[in-house]
Write a protein that holds these residues in place. Sequence first.
Motif, PDB file in Angstrom:
ATOM      1  N   VAL A 195       0.847  -1.190   0.000  1.00 33.47           N
ATOM      2  CA  VAL A 195       0.000   0.000   0.000  1.00 33.47           C
ATOM      3  C   VAL A 195       0.878   1.234   0.000  1.00 33.47           C
ATOM      4  O   VAL A 195       2.090   1.157   0.204  1.00 33.47           O
ATOM      5  N   GLN A 196       0.231   2.385  -0.200  1.00 32.56           N
ATOM      6  CA  GLN A 196       0.948   3.660  -0.137  1.00 32.56           C
ATOM      7  C   GLN A 196       0.806   4.279   1.242  1.00 32.56           C
ATOM      8  O   GLN A 196      -0.134   3.969   1.982  1.00 32.56           O
ATOM      9  N   LYS A 256       2.542   4.169   7.528  1.00 34.90           N
ATOM     10  CA  LYS A 256       3.775   4.873   7.238  1.00 34.90           C
ATOM     11  C   LYS A 256       4.796   3.880   6.679  1.00 34.90           C
ATOM     12  O   LYS A 256       4.714   2.682   6.985  1.00 34.90           O
ATOM     13  N   PRO A 257       5.781   4.362   5.934  1.00 32.47           N
ATOM     14  CA  PRO A 257       6.817   3.443   5.434  1.00 32.47           C
ATOM     15  C   PRO A 257       7.499   2.655   6.548  1.00 32.47           C
ATOM     16  O   PRO A 257       7.868   1.489   6.348  1.00 32.47           O
ATOM     17  N   GLU A 258       7.641   3.251   7.717  1.00 31.06           N
ATOM     18  CA  GLU A 258       8.293   2.546   8.832  1.00 31.06           C
ATOM     19  C   GLU A 258       7.433   1.431   9.419  1.00 31.06           C
ATOM     20  O   GLU A 258       7.890   0.676  10.273  1.00 31.06           O
ATOM     21  N   ASP A 259       6.189   1.308   8.971  1.00 35.77           N
ATOM     22  CA  ASP A 259       5.353   0.178   9.380  1.00 35.77           C
ATOM     23  C   ASP A 259       5.627  -1.068   8.535  1.00 35.77           C
ATOM     24  O   ASP A 259       5.086  -2.139   8.809  1.00 35.77           O
ATOM     25  N   THR A 260       6.452  -0.924   7.512  1.00 32.03           N
ATOM     26  CA  THR A 260       6.784  -2.060   6.656  1.00 32.03           C
ATOM     27  C   THR A 260       7.471  -3.156   7.451  1.00 32.03           C
ATOM     28  O   THR A 260       8.456  -2.910   8.150  1.00 32.03           O
ATOM     29  N   TYR A 285       2.497 -19.716  20.739  1.00 34.96           N
ATOM     30  CA  TYR A 285       1.954 -20.102  19.448  1.00 34.96           C
ATOM     31  C   TYR A 285       2.110 -18.916  18.493  1.00 34.96           C
ATOM     32  O   TYR A 285       1.825 -17.771  18.874  1.00 34.96           O
ATOM     33  N   TRP A 286       2.507 -19.219  17.269  1.00 36.72           N
ATOM     34  CA  TRP A 286       2.774 -18.168  16.281  1.00 36.72           C
ATOM     35  C   TRP A 286       2.198 -18.574  14.927  1.00 36.72           C
ATOM     36  O   TRP A 286       2.190 -19.754  14.558  1.00 36.72           O
ATOM     37  N   GLY A 287       1.745 -17.558  14.194  1.00 37.87           N
ATOM     38  CA  GLY A 287       1.355 -17.775  12.818  1.00 37.87           C
ATOM     39  C   GLY A 287       2.562 -17.695  11.899  1.00 37.87           C
ATOM     40  O   GLY A 287       3.686 -17.472  12.350  1.00 37.87           O
ATOM     41  N   GLN A 288       2.301 -17.842  10.609  1.00 37.41           N
ATOM     42  CA  GLN A 288       3.391 -17.888   9.632  1.00 37.41           C
ATOM     43  C   GLN A 288       3.846 -16.498   9.197  1.00 37.41           C
ATOM     44  O   GLN A 288       4.899 -16.366   8.574  1.00 37.41           O
ATOM     45  N   GLY A 289       3.071 -15.488   9.497  1.00 33.80           N
ATOM     46  CA  GLY A 289       3.438 -14.121   9.144  1.00 33.80           C
ATOM     47  C   GLY A 289       2.816 -13.672   7.833  1.00 33.80           C
ATOM     48  O   GLY A 289       2.566 -14.485   6.940  1.00 33.80           O
ATOM     49  N   THR A 290       2.572 -12.368   7.725  1.00 35.58           N
ATOM     50  CA  THR A 290       2.056 -11.783   6.493  1.00 35.58           C
ATOM     51  C   THR A 290       2.798 -10.472   6.244  1.00 35.58           C
ATOM     52  O   THR A 290       2.997  -9.675   7.164  1.00 35.58           O
ATOM     53  N   GLN A 291       3.234 -10.268   5.006  1.00 33.24           N
ATOM     54  CA  GLN A 291       4.058  -9.118   4.667  1.00 33.24           C
ATOM     55  C   GLN A 291       3.191  -7.873   4.470  1.00 33.24           C
ATOM     56  O   GLN A 291       2.187  -7.899   3.749  1.00 33.24           O
ATOM     57  N   VAL A 292       3.620  -6.789   5.100  1.00 27.84           N
ATOM     58  CA  VAL A 292       3.011  -5.479   4.888  1.00 27.84           C
ATOM     59  C   VAL A 292       4.109  -4.547   4.382  1.00 27.84           C
ATOM     60  O   VAL A 292       5.148  -4.401   5.039  1.00 27.84           O
ATOM     61  N   THR A 293       3.892  -3.964   3.224  1.00 32.27           N
ATOM     62  CA  THR A 293       4.854  -3.037   2.635  1.00 32.27           C
ATOM     63  C   THR A 293       4.154  -1.719   2.368  1.00 32.27           C
ATOM     64  O   THR A 293       3.131  -1.681   1.685  1.00 32.27           O
ATOM     65  N   VAL A 294       4.728  -0.637   2.915  1.00 30.66           N
ATOM     66  CA  VAL A 294       4.156   0.692   2.752  1.00 30.66           C
ATOM     67  C   VAL A 294       5.148   1.545   1.972  1.00 30.66           C
ATOM     68  O   VAL A 294       6.265   1.787   2.433  1.00 30.66           O
ATOM     69  N   SER A 295       4.731   1.980   0.804  1.00 31.88           N
ATOM     70  CA  SER A 295       5.611   2.806  -0.030  1.00 31.88           C
ATOM     71  C   SER A 295       5.362   4.289   0.254  1.00 31.88           C
ATOM     72  O   SER A 295       4.254   4.698   0.602  1.00 31.88           O
ATOM     73  N   SER A 296       6.419   5.074   0.075  1.00 30.54           N
ATOM     74  CA  SER A 296       6.306   6.513   0.383  1.00 30.54           C
ATOM     75  C   SER A 296       5.833   7.315  -0.804  1.00 30.54           C
ATOM     76  O   SER A 296       5.732   6.861  -1.905  1.00 30.54           O
TER      77      SER A 296
END
Length: 128
Positions: free
Chosen positions: A12-13, A87-91, A117-128
């Motif tokens: 996301v932006q 924000k980009p730093e939330d990436t 217990y942990w999940g496998q993770g999901t990527q969040v990418t924030v572009s500036s």
Amino acid sequence: QVQLVESGGGLVQAGDSLRLSCAFSGRTSSSYRMGWFRQSPGKEREFVATIRWSDSSTSYTESVKGRFTISRDNVENTVYLQMNSLKPEDTAVYYCAATGVYFPVTQIYHQARNYNYWGQGTQVTVSS
């Protein structure tokens, strides 16, 4: 055995919103504490938010207060992380975590080592 499955990440932006989901299965969820953590390359896993399933009491890291909201749905057995004003730093890779261990001090749940217990993770990418 508890199983956690995250979903909802993406690219996301800056300023956009995303909602992450964590589906909980394998046990009765009401006695558990849930958490969201995130990890960027080269950094340690960082606490984001936590919620007590029984009464929805919550706690957040300072950098996301007012922007992120953790919640749970008893019918769907799912925990959500609504992320606004990203924000980009939330990436990071975002992980859902759970523990059935009770600690009397909420801040103890800010530490990743206290979840089992942990999940496998999901990527969040924030572009500036």
